[in-house]
Design an enzyme around this catalytic site. Structure first.
Site, mmCIF file in Angstrom:
data_model
loop_
_atom_site.group_PDB
_atom_site.id
_atom_site.type_symbol
_atom_site.label_atom_id
_atom_site.label_comp_id
_atom_site.label_asym_id
_atom_site.label_seq_id
_atom_site.Cartn_x
_atom_site.Cartn_y
_atom_site.Cartn_z
ATOM 1 N N HIS A 188 0.825 -1.218 0.000
ATOM 2 C CA HIS A 188 0.000 0.000 0.000
ATOM 3 C C HIS A 188 0.855 1.261 0.000
ATOM 4 O O HIS A 188 0.405 2.325 0.423
ATOM 5 C CB HIS A 188 -0.963 0.023 1.195
ATOM 6 N N SER A 313 16.001 15.414 -19.295
ATOM 7 C CA SER A 313 15.114 16.564 -19.380
ATOM 8 C C SER A 313 15.701 17.610 -20.324
ATOM 9 O O SER A 313 16.909 17.835 -20.349
ATOM 10 C CB SER A 313 14.917 17.172 -17.993
#
Length: 481
Positions: A188, A313
Site C-alpha cells: 500500500h 530533461s
C-alpha cells in the site's frame, strides 16, 4: 489574420511518410514482424496455401483425371512462394486493382505463373494444364484462415516469443544477481516487512514465464471446407473422395490443427485465446515497468545515461528520466487495447459469415508491434540500471518499526509453546509502532522488556530490518524449477 505561405502537402511526398509510429520512428524495432504480419506477408501466405492445396489435390488423387506433378513441377510452384518479393508485390497489387478482391488476385497471380512455367521444368511440364485446380473448392475464407494461422504462428514463434523470452531472462538474471539484496517492502506504499530486490524481480519473471508457456503452447487452427463449412460443392462434384480426410491432412500438412466444425469462417477462437494470453503477458510486463519506475524514483536504481540513450530533461540537466519504462507502459496499453478488441470481435460472426473479422485482423501486426516495442524498451531500460545498495540500506535502517510483525508473531508462538506474559502482542506492538518512528535502540529495549524465553529473545535481539527477509533470497531459486 496573418496570411500563411502555402505549405508542402506531406501526403504527396515520395517515399510516403508513415502515418503511424511503428512504420515511422520505431520501424527498426518492429521491422521483423513485417516478414509475417504485413499485407505482403499475408499475400505470400495466401500464395503458399494455394500452391500447397494444388499440390495436395494432385498428390492424394482427390481429383480423378488430374495430372501428376513432377518433383520439378512442385519445386517450381514452391519457388513462386519463396521468391515473392518487390516485383511480385507490385504485380499482385496491379491485379487486385482490377479484381477488387485480394484473394482472387492471388489466384490470378498464380495462374500467370503456371502459364509462364518453362517447358524444361520436369520433362515437359503439365503446369499450364492445372489452371482449374487452382482455388478449386475454396472460398476466400478457406485461404484466409489458413494464411492468418500461418503468419500469426510464425510471427509469434520466430519474432515475438524469442524477444519476450530474452527479456524475461534478463529479468531473471537481475533477480539472481540481487537475490540477497535486502529491501524495504512497501505494501500500500507504506513501509512493510522487508524482502529482497531479487525476490521481487523473481516474482515478475515467474509470472511472465508462466504466460510465455501458455503462448508457446497455443494451438493454431485451420479449416478448408467450402462456402458454409459443409463440403457441399466438394461432394456434389467428386462424390467418391473422402473430403474430410483430404481437408484434415491438408491442414495438418501445413502444421496446423484441423477444425472439423465451422461455418464459412474458421471460428477464430484460437486467436482470441492467444491474444488474451499475450495481453495478460503485456499486463504483467506493465506491472514490471511501473515497479521499476517506482524503484528508480525511490533511488533504489540509478540509471546510466549512456545506456538509456537519451538526453534526459530538455531543461533540467540533472535529470535522467525513466523514459524506457514509460514508453513501455504506453505501448503495452495500446497493444492490450488492440488485443482485447481482436479477442472480443473475432469470436463473433453473424450467422455463417460477415466481414468484421476481415477488417479487424488487419490490425494483428499493429497489436504485436506495440508489444514488441515495449519489450525492447524494457530490455534497454533494465540494461541501464545500477542498484544503489546504500539507498536500500538507508531505507531499511530508517524503518525499524517493520520488525513489529516479527516480535508479535514470536510472542504468539512463545505463548503457544507455554511461555507466560505474552498476552495482547498485537496491541502492545501497535502501541509501540503505529504512526511512530522506532530506532534500533528503542526496538531492542522493547524486546528486552517483554520477558521472552531466552532463545526467542536472542533471535529477536540480533534481528535488523536488513536481515528480516525470511526465505526471500532462497525463493529466487524457483526460477530454475
Amino acid at each position: 489574420m496573418t496570411a500563411m505561405t502555402e505549405r508542402v502537402d506531406l501526403s504527396t511526398l515520395t517515399p510516403p511518410i508513415a502515418l503511424g509510429p511503428l512504420d515511422g520512428r520505431y520501424r527498426t524495432v518492429v521491422a521483423p514482424l513485417t516478414n509475417h504480419l504485413s499485407e505482403a506477408a499475408l499475400n505470400r501466405a495466401r500464395l503458399q496455401v494455394e500452391v500447397e492445396w494444388l499440390i495436395h489435390l494432385t498428390e492424394t488423387g482427390a481429383l480423378p483425371g488430374a495430372p501428376t506433378l513432377t518433383d520439378a513441377d512442385k519445386g517450381y510452384l514452391r519457388d513462386v512462394v519463396a521468391t515473392f518479393g518487390d516485383a511480385e508485390i507490385a504485380e499482385l497489387a496491379e491485379i487486385e486493382r482490377e479484381t477488387r478482391h485480394d484473394v482472387k488476385a492471388v489466384e490470378y497471380f498464380l495462374k500467370r505463373r503456371l502459364d509462364a512455367a518453362p517447358a524444361t521444368v520436369g520433362e515437359g511440364t503439365v503446369l499450364p494444364q492445372v489452371h482449374e485446380i487452382v482455388h478449386i473448392f475454396c472460398t476466400s475464407e478457406d485461404v484466409n484462415n489458413l494464411s492468418y494461422a500461418l503468419t500469426v504462428r510464425s510471427a509469434v514463434e520466430d519474432v515475438w516469443l524469442p524477444a519476450a523470452a530474452e527479456m524475461v531472462d534478463d529479468v531473471a538474471a537481475l533477480a539472481k544477481e540481487h537475490a540477497g539484496a535486502a529491501m524495504l517492502a512497501r505494501t500500500h506504499g507504506q513501509p512493510a516487512t522487508p524482502t529482497t530486490l531479487g525476490k521481487e524481480l523473481a516474482v515478475l519473471a515467474h509470472r511472465l514465464r508462466r504466460q510465455l508457456r501458455r503462448v508457446g503452447a497455443a494451438e493454431y487452427l485451420g479449416k478448408l471446407n467450402g462456402a458454409t463449412g459443409t463440403y457441399g460443392a466438394h461432394v456434389i462434384s467428386v462424390p467418391g473422395t473422402d473430403w474430410e480426410d483430404v481437408s484434415r491432412t491438408f491442414v495438418e500438412h501445413l502444421g496446423l490443427t484441423w477444425n472439423p466444425l465451422t461455418t464459412q469462417i474458421e471460428s477464430h477462437d484460437w486467436q482470441a485465446e492467444l491474444y488474451a494470453d499475450v495481453a495478460r503477458f503485456n499486463r504483467v510486463l506493465h506491472n514490471l515497468a511501473t515497479d521499476a519506475w517506482t524503484y528508480i524514483s525511490l533511488g533504489y536504481f540509478h540509471q546510466r545515461l549512456s545506456a538509456q540513450g537519451s538526453t534526459g530533461s530538455s531543461t533540467m540537466p540533472h535529470k535522467v528520466n525513466p523514459i524506457r519504462f514509460e514508453n513501455a507502459e504506453a505501448n503495452l496499453e495500446i497493444s492490450c487495447a488492440l488485443l482485447d478488441t481482436l479477442a472480443a470481435t473475432l469470436v463473433t460472426s453473424r450467422l455463417q459469415r460477415d466481414l468484421t473479422d476481415s477488417s479487424t485482423q488487419r490490425n494483428i501486426g499493429v497489436a504485436f508491434g506495440h508489444s514488441l516495442l515495449a519489450i525492447d524498451n524494457i530490455r534497454r531500460g533494465l540494461a541501464g540500471l545500477d542498484v544503489d545498495g546504500d539507498a536500500l540500506a538507508r531505507d531499511l535502517d530508517g524503518n525499524w518499526e517493520v520488525l513489529g510483525e516479527a516480535v508479535q508473531q514470536a510472542m504468539r508462538a512463545a505463548s503457544i509453546a507455554g511461555a507466560t506474559g505474552m498476552e495482547d502482542p498485537y496491541e502492545r506492538l501497535k502501541e509501540l509502532t503505529r504512526g511512530r518512528r522506532v530506532d534500533g535502540a528503542g526496538m531492542r529495549a522493547f524486546i528486552a522488556g517483554l520477558g521472552l524465553p531466552g532463545d526467542v529473545e536472542d533471535r529477536l535481539r540480533v534481528l535488523e530490518p536488513g536481515t528480516y527477509t525470511g526465505l526471500a533470497a532462497q525463493l529466487v531459486g524457483h526460477l530454475d524449477d
